[in-house]
Design a protein around this motif. Structure first.
Motif, PDB file in Angstrom:
ATOM      1  N   GLU A  72       0.737  -1.308  -0.213  1.00  0.00           N
ATOM      2  CA  GLU A  72       0.089   0.297  -0.505  1.00  0.00           C
ATOM      3  C   GLU A  72       0.029   1.154   0.034  1.00  0.00           C
ATOM      4  N   ALA A  73      -0.047   2.363  -0.073  1.00  0.00           N
ATOM      5  CA  ALA A  73       0.999   3.580  -0.662  1.00  0.00           C
ATOM      6  C   ALA A  73       1.173   4.179   0.704  1.00  0.00           C
ATOM      7  N   PRO A  74       3.218   4.260   0.926  1.00  0.00           N
ATOM      8  CA  PRO A  74       4.256   5.074   1.687  1.00  0.00           C
ATOM      9  C   PRO A  74       3.453   5.749   2.782  1.00  0.00           C
ATOM     10  N   GLU A  75       3.594   5.621   4.371  1.00  0.00           N
ATOM     11  CA  GLU A  75       2.775   6.714   5.133  1.00  0.00           C
ATOM     12  C   GLU A  75       3.706   7.842   5.177  1.00  0.00           C
ATOM     13  N   ASN A  76       3.009   9.351   5.690  1.00  0.00           N
ATOM     14  CA  ASN A  76       4.948  10.249   5.959  1.00  0.00           C
ATOM     15  C   ASN A  76       5.571   9.764   4.590  1.00  0.00           C
ATOM     16  N   GLY A  77       5.390   9.398   3.851  1.00  0.00           N
ATOM     17  CA  GLY A  77       6.745   8.767   2.998  1.00  0.00           C
ATOM     18  C   GLY A  77       7.859   7.941   3.443  1.00  0.00           C
ATOM     19  N   LEU A  78       6.486   7.530   4.523  1.00  0.00           N
ATOM     20  CA  LEU A  78       7.717   6.154   4.645  1.00  0.00           C
ATOM     21  C   LEU A  78       7.021   4.391   4.055  1.00  0.00           C
ATOM     22  N   ARG A  79       7.259   3.746   3.537  1.00  0.00           N
ATOM     23  CA  ARG A  79       6.968   2.394   3.489  1.00  0.00           C
ATOM     24  C   ARG A  79       8.696   1.299   3.561  1.00  0.00           C
ATOM     25  N   PRO A  80       8.386   0.619   5.062  1.00  0.00           N
ATOM     26  CA  PRO A  80       7.227   0.527   5.477  1.00  0.00           C
ATOM     27  C   PRO A  80       7.956   1.572   6.454  1.00  0.00           C
ATOM     28  N   SER A  81       6.262   1.503   7.255  1.00  0.00           N
ATOM     29  CA  SER A  81       5.430   2.667   7.989  1.00  0.00           C
ATOM     30  C   SER A  81       5.319   1.978   9.866  1.00  0.00           C
ATOM     31  N   VAL A  82       5.577   1.971  10.874  1.00  0.00           N
ATOM     32  CA  VAL A  82       5.349   1.250  11.729  1.00  0.00           C
ATOM     33  C   VAL A  82       4.129   2.537  12.207  1.00  0.00           C
ATOM     34  N   ASN A  83       3.298   3.119  11.413  1.00  0.00           N
ATOM     35  CA  ASN A  83       1.947   3.220  11.690  1.00  0.00           C
ATOM     36  C   ASN A  83       0.993   2.145  11.543  1.00  0.00           C
ATOM     37  N   TYR A  84       1.559   1.456  10.463  1.00  0.00           N
ATOM     38  CA  TYR A  84       0.747   0.222  10.015  1.00  0.00           C
ATOM     39  C   TYR A  84       0.815  -0.659  10.568  1.00  0.00           C
ATOM     40  N   LEU A  85       1.975  -0.849  11.307  1.00  0.00           N
ATOM     41  CA  LEU A  85       2.153  -2.483  12.386  1.00  0.00           C
ATOM     42  C   LEU A  85       1.443  -1.821  13.024  1.00  0.00           C
ATOM     43  N   PHE A  86       1.223  -1.129  14.183  1.00  0.00           N
ATOM     44  CA  PHE A  86       0.899  -0.403  15.067  1.00  0.00           C
ATOM     45  C   PHE A  86      -0.886  -0.511  15.216  1.00  0.00           C
ATOM     46  N   ARG A  87      -1.137  -0.153  14.134  1.00  0.00           N
ATOM     47  CA  ARG A  87      -2.954   0.205  13.826  1.00  0.00           C
ATOM     48  C   ARG A  87      -2.979  -1.169  14.054  1.00  0.00           C
ATOM     49  N   SER A  88      -2.716  -2.501  13.030  1.00  0.00           N
ATOM     50  CA  SER A  88      -2.648  -3.116  12.800  1.00  0.00           C
ATOM     51  C   SER A  88      -2.707  -4.094  14.177  1.00  0.00           C
ATOM     52  N   VAL A  89      -1.803  -4.436  14.996  1.00  0.00           N
ATOM     53  CA  VAL A  89      -1.128  -4.944  16.489  1.00  0.00           C
ATOM     54  C   VAL A  89      -2.579  -3.847  17.856  1.00  0.00           C
ATOM     55  N   ALA A  90      -2.827  -3.276  17.365  1.00  0.00           N
ATOM     56  CA  ALA A  90      -3.911  -2.448  18.209  1.00  0.00           C
ATOM     57  C   ALA A  90      -5.081  -3.511  17.835  1.00  0.00           C
ATOM     58  N   ARG A  91      -5.627  -3.305  16.579  1.00  0.00           N
ATOM     59  CA  ARG A  91      -6.767  -4.032  15.630  1.00  0.00           C
ATOM     60  C   ARG A  91      -6.441  -5.552  16.667  1.00  0.00           C
ATOM     61  N   VAL A  92      -5.638  -6.186  16.158  1.00  0.00           N
ATOM     62  CA  VAL A  92      -5.224  -7.958  16.701  1.00  0.00           C
ATOM     63  C   VAL A  92      -5.609  -8.030  17.922  1.00  0.00           C
ATOM     64  N   LEU A  93      -3.761  -7.522  18.439  1.00  0.00           N
ATOM     65  CA  LEU A  93      -3.779  -8.143  19.555  1.00  0.00           C
ATOM     66  C   LEU A  93      -4.666  -7.652  20.930  1.00  0.00           C
ATOM     67  N   GLY A  94      -4.441  -5.688  20.717  1.00  0.00           N
ATOM     68  CA  GLY A  94      -5.218  -4.736  21.603  1.00  0.00           C
ATOM     69  C   GLY A  94      -3.958  -5.166  23.045  1.00  0.00           C
ATOM     70  N   PRO A  95      -4.917  -5.884  24.019  1.00  0.00           N
ATOM     71  CA  PRO A  95      -3.723  -5.654  25.422  1.00  0.00           C
ATOM     72  C   PRO A  95      -2.800  -6.959  25.568  1.00  0.00           C
ATOM     73  N   ARG A  96      -3.073  -7.917  24.550  1.00  0.00           N
ATOM     74  CA  ARG A  96      -2.052  -8.894  24.560  1.00  0.00           C
ATOM     75  C   ARG A  96      -0.495  -8.423  24.072  1.00  0.00           C
ATOM     76  N   ALA A  97      -0.645  -6.604  23.434  1.00  0.00           N
ATOM     77  CA  ALA A  97       0.412  -6.356  22.839  1.00  0.00           C
ATOM     78  C   ALA A  97       1.399  -5.649  23.991  1.00  0.00           C
TER      79      ALA A  97
END
Length: 184
Positions: A72-97
């Motif tokens: 997917e498109a870069p975020e803040n000019g970055l790919r990889p972006s930690v935004n993408y990782l943290f969003r998915s971790v929040a959604r999938v793992l929540g309090p287990r992360a």
């Protein structure tokens, strides 16, 4: 400083020039006490292993959990972006992360670290004194995204302690981190 028997996988997004990820993974593997890999799509991350986002791909997690890679498109000019990782971790793992944001320029990861905290994850930002550039962790701290603000050695102790506690090991994270460094 992380232990060999770390009972959780580590997912790493490193802002690095294209072509240098493999060398970074090799160097980190030699410095760490556990295996370090370039992440592969669909792989189940193993405890005691680290996975680095490959050149040109965002890394996230899906149910299972499994590593997902996206062009997917870069975020803040970055790919990889930690935004993408943290969003998915929040959604999938929540309090287990646990989310950790280290030294770096810009705001990448700040709002998403806050989303992780809001979902019950333990969140850590590197302190200003030990940061080469305090942009990313500083922005996270301003947002109230960091449960703890620590130097690298404190981050390693906190991470190991949180993981041990989650896995029922009898180690206290309170004795490792001075209370003044904790944030609500």
């Amino acid at each position: 400083a992380l232990p060999r028997d770390l009972a959780a996988p580590l997912l790493i997004v490193q802002h690095i020039a294209a072509g240098f990820t493999a060398g970074f993974v090799e160097w980190l593997g030699g410095a760490a006490h556990f295996p370090v890999h370039v992440a592969a799509h669909g792989k189940s991350p193993l405890p005691g292993h680290a996975y680095v986002a490959p050149d040109g791909f965002h890394m996230g997690v899906s149910g299972g959990p499994r590593i997902t890679l996206s062009d997917e498109a870069p975020e803040n000019g970055l790919r990889p972006s930690v935004n993408y990782l943290f969003r998915s971790v929040a959604r999938v793992l929540g309090p287990r992360a646990v989310g950790v944001l280290l030294t770096g320029m810009g705001r990448d990861g700040a709002e998403e670290l806050k989303a992780m905290k809001d979902e019950g994850a333990v969140t850590i930002a590197q302190d200003e004194a030990s940061s080469v550039v305090h942009g990313m962790p500083g922005e996270a701290i301003k947002l109230g995204a960091a449960t703890y603000i620590l130097p690298p050695e404190g981050i390693a102790s906190m991470l190991a302690g949180v993981i041990d506690k989650a896995n029922g090991r009898n180690k206290s994270i309170r004795r490792q981190i001075p209370p003044a460094r904790q944030r609500s």
